[in-house]
Design an enzyme around this catalytic site. Structure first.
Site, PDB file in Angstrom:
ATOM      1  N   GLY A 266       0.778  -1.233   0.000  1.00 48.32           N
ATOM      2  CA  GLY A 266       0.000   0.000   0.000  1.00 48.32           C
ATOM      3  C   GLY A 266       0.812   1.287   0.000  1.00 48.32           C
TER       4      GLY A 266
ATOM      5  N   ILE B 159      -8.287  -9.956 -11.002  1.00 46.81           N
ATOM      6  CA  ILE B 159      -8.937  -9.679 -12.296  1.00 46.81           C
ATOM      7  C   ILE B 159     -10.332  -9.131 -12.003  1.00 46.81           C
ATOM      8  CG2 ILE B 159      -9.837 -10.733 -14.419  1.00 46.81           C
ATOM      9  CD1 ILE B 159      -7.389 -12.641 -14.238  1.00 46.81           C
ATOM     10  N   LEU B 160     -10.629  -7.978 -12.589  1.00 49.34           N
ATOM     11  CA  LEU B 160     -11.882  -7.296 -12.245  1.00 49.34           C
ATOM     12  C   LEU B 160     -13.081  -8.007 -12.847  1.00 49.34           C
ATOM     13  CD1 LEU B 160     -11.018  -3.522 -12.772  1.00 49.34           C
ATOM     14  CD2 LEU B 160     -10.586  -4.980 -10.798  1.00 49.34           C
TER      15      LEU B 160
ATOM     16  N   ASN C  94      -5.636   2.720 -13.051  1.00 55.51           N
ATOM     17  CA  ASN C  94      -4.665   1.747 -12.532  1.00 55.51           C
ATOM     18  C   ASN C  94      -3.258   2.331 -12.644  1.00 55.51           C
ATOM     19  OD1 ASN C  94      -3.663  -0.937 -11.762  1.00 55.51           O
ATOM     20  ND2 ASN C  94      -3.026  -1.144 -13.900  1.00 55.51           N
TER      21      ASN C  94
ATOM     22  N   HIS D  92       0.594   1.195 -13.211  1.00 54.42           N
ATOM     23  CA  HIS D  92       1.391   0.049 -13.668  1.00 54.42           C
ATOM     24  C   HIS D  92       2.871   0.440 -13.663  1.00 54.42           C
ATOM     25  CE1 HIS D  92       2.254  -3.719 -15.633  1.00 54.42           C
ATOM     26  NE2 HIS D  92       3.087  -3.053 -16.418  1.00 54.42           N
TER      27      HIS D  92
ATOM     28  N   GLU E  54     -11.590  -3.470 -20.788  1.00 54.03           N
ATOM     29  CA  GLU E  54     -11.695  -4.931 -20.709  1.00 54.03           C
ATOM     30  C   GLU E  54     -10.334  -5.638 -20.867  1.00 54.03           C
ATOM     31  OE1 GLU E  54     -14.069  -3.057 -21.799  1.00 54.03           O
ATOM     32  OE2 GLU E  54     -15.949  -3.901 -21.014  1.00 54.03           O
TER      33      GLU E  54
ATOM     34  N   ASP F 285      -4.129  -3.760 -19.101  1.00 55.81           N
ATOM     35  CA  ASP F 285      -3.237  -2.603 -19.317  1.00 55.81           C
ATOM     36  C   ASP F 285      -3.401  -1.973 -20.698  1.00 55.81           C
ATOM     37  OD1 ASP F 285      -2.151  -3.152 -16.768  1.00 55.81           O
ATOM     38  OD2 ASP F 285      -0.631  -4.477 -17.603  1.00 55.81           O
TER      39      ASP F 285
ATOM     40  N   GLU G 252       5.812   6.360  -9.593  1.00 54.30           N
ATOM     41  CA  GLU G 252       4.456   5.974  -9.163  1.00 54.30           C
ATOM     42  C   GLU G 252       3.863   6.936  -8.148  1.00 54.30           C
ATOM     43  OE1 GLU G 252       3.767   1.791  -8.319  1.00 54.30           O
ATOM     44  OE2 GLU G 252       5.664   1.282  -9.258  1.00 54.30           O
TER      45      GLU G 252
HETATM   46  C1  GAR Z   1       3.218  -1.141  -7.433  1.00 58.09           C
HETATM   47  O1  GAR Z   1       4.521  -1.132  -7.939  1.00 58.09           O
HETATM   48  C2  GAR Z   1       2.215  -1.123  -8.584  1.00 58.09           C
HETATM   49  O2  GAR Z   1       2.643  -0.346  -9.656  1.00 58.09           O
HETATM   50  C3  GAR Z   1       2.170  -2.580  -8.946  1.00 58.09           C
HETATM   51  O3  GAR Z   1       2.158  -3.246  -7.699  1.00 58.09           O
HETATM   52  C4  GAR Z   1       2.904  -2.464  -6.744  1.00 58.09           C
HETATM   53  C5  GAR Z   1       2.050  -2.268  -5.513  1.00 58.09           C
HETATM   54  O4  GAR Z   1       2.789  -1.643  -4.486  1.00 58.09           O
HETATM   55  N1  GAR Z   1       1.010  -2.876  -9.740  1.00 58.09           N
HETATM   56  C6  GAR Z   1       1.029  -3.752 -10.753  1.00 58.09           C
HETATM   57  O5  GAR Z   1       2.005  -4.414 -11.046  1.00 58.09           O
HETATM   58  C7  GAR Z   1      -0.273  -3.859 -11.520  1.00 58.09           C
HETATM   59  N2  GAR Z   1      -0.098  -4.586 -12.740  1.00 58.09           N
HETATM   60  P1  GAR Z   1       2.068  -0.920  -3.264  1.00 58.09           P
HETATM   61  O6  GAR Z   1       1.079  -1.918  -2.652  1.00 58.09           O
HETATM   62  O7  GAR Z   1       3.190  -0.602  -2.318  1.00 58.09           O
HETATM   63  O8  GAR Z   1       1.369   0.320  -3.789  1.00 58.09           O
END
Ligand code: GAR
Length: 197
Positions: free
Chosen positions: A12, A93-94, A108, A110, A148, A151, A181
């Protein structure tokens, strides 16, 4: 006021960046109505609780079928009445119905520059392992709308991050989080709240 629900599965840190952004005012006109995790052990749930945000765990493990899980998940979402759903490291998966019901209202984060290192099987550390294997010199992160596909939705924001000599997947993951991010996800929410996306 943009009412958001954040869906999480793990640590998180992106949720934390959103919480901090709302608190400090870099994300304007936004309220976090709730956090939903599919994983009872997710530290993200603690982060929500520590900040007085309603936090819920809805785990597929507690249901007999995927359909029942999907229904419970959608019911909780609807109850929270979001204007925007933010997938912040949500590795489920949603349900198709969710994408239909919340068209253009789900985003989202990524951890790569889409269309590189994305799609089925590319999540978390795996993305950075593949980037290092391929030997790219620049990677980054992308915020996009969810449709759908995996990414494939419209890109809202991207930020590039340099790969450095000696990077491990863990080191690269940390740099991508810190430099990309945690910056572009709060920015995207702020812009959506302002009606600019
Ligand atoms: C993050 O790096 C996010 O970009 C990735 O999971 C991690 C979650 O970290 N998401 C994906 O790979 C989605 N395809 P967090 O729980 O510390 O935010």
């Amino acid at each position: 006021m943009l009412n958001i629900v954040v869906c999480v599965s793990g640590g998180g840190t992106n949720l934390q960046a959103i919480i901090d952004g709302v608190k400090s005012g870099t994300i304007r006109n936004t309220k976090i109505a709730g956090v939903i995790s599919n994983n009872a052990g997710a530290f993200a749930l603690k982060r929500a609780e520590n900040n007085g945000i309603p936090a819920f765990c809805i785990s597929p493990k507690s249901f007999q079928s995927r359909a029942e899980f999907n229904d419970a998940f959608l019911e909780k979402l609807n109850e929270l009445n979001p204007d925007l759903i933010v997938l912040a490291g949500f590795l489920v998966i949603l349900p198709e119905k969710m994408i239909e019901n919340y068209r253009d209202k789900i985003i989202n984060i990524h951890p790569s520059l889409i269309p590189s290192f994305c799609g089925t099987g590319f999540y978390g550390l795996k993305v950075h392992e593949e980037a290092l294997k391929r030997g790219v010199k620049v990677t980054g992160a992308t915020v996009h709308y969810v449709d759908e596909g995996t990414d494939t939705g419209r890109i809202i924001k991207q930020r590039a991050v340099e790969v450095q000599q000696g990077d491990t997947p863990e080191i690269l993951q940390k740099r991508v989080m810190e430099q990309a991010e945690w910056v572009i996800l709060p920015q995207a929410i702020d812009e959506i709240a302002a009606g600019h996306q």
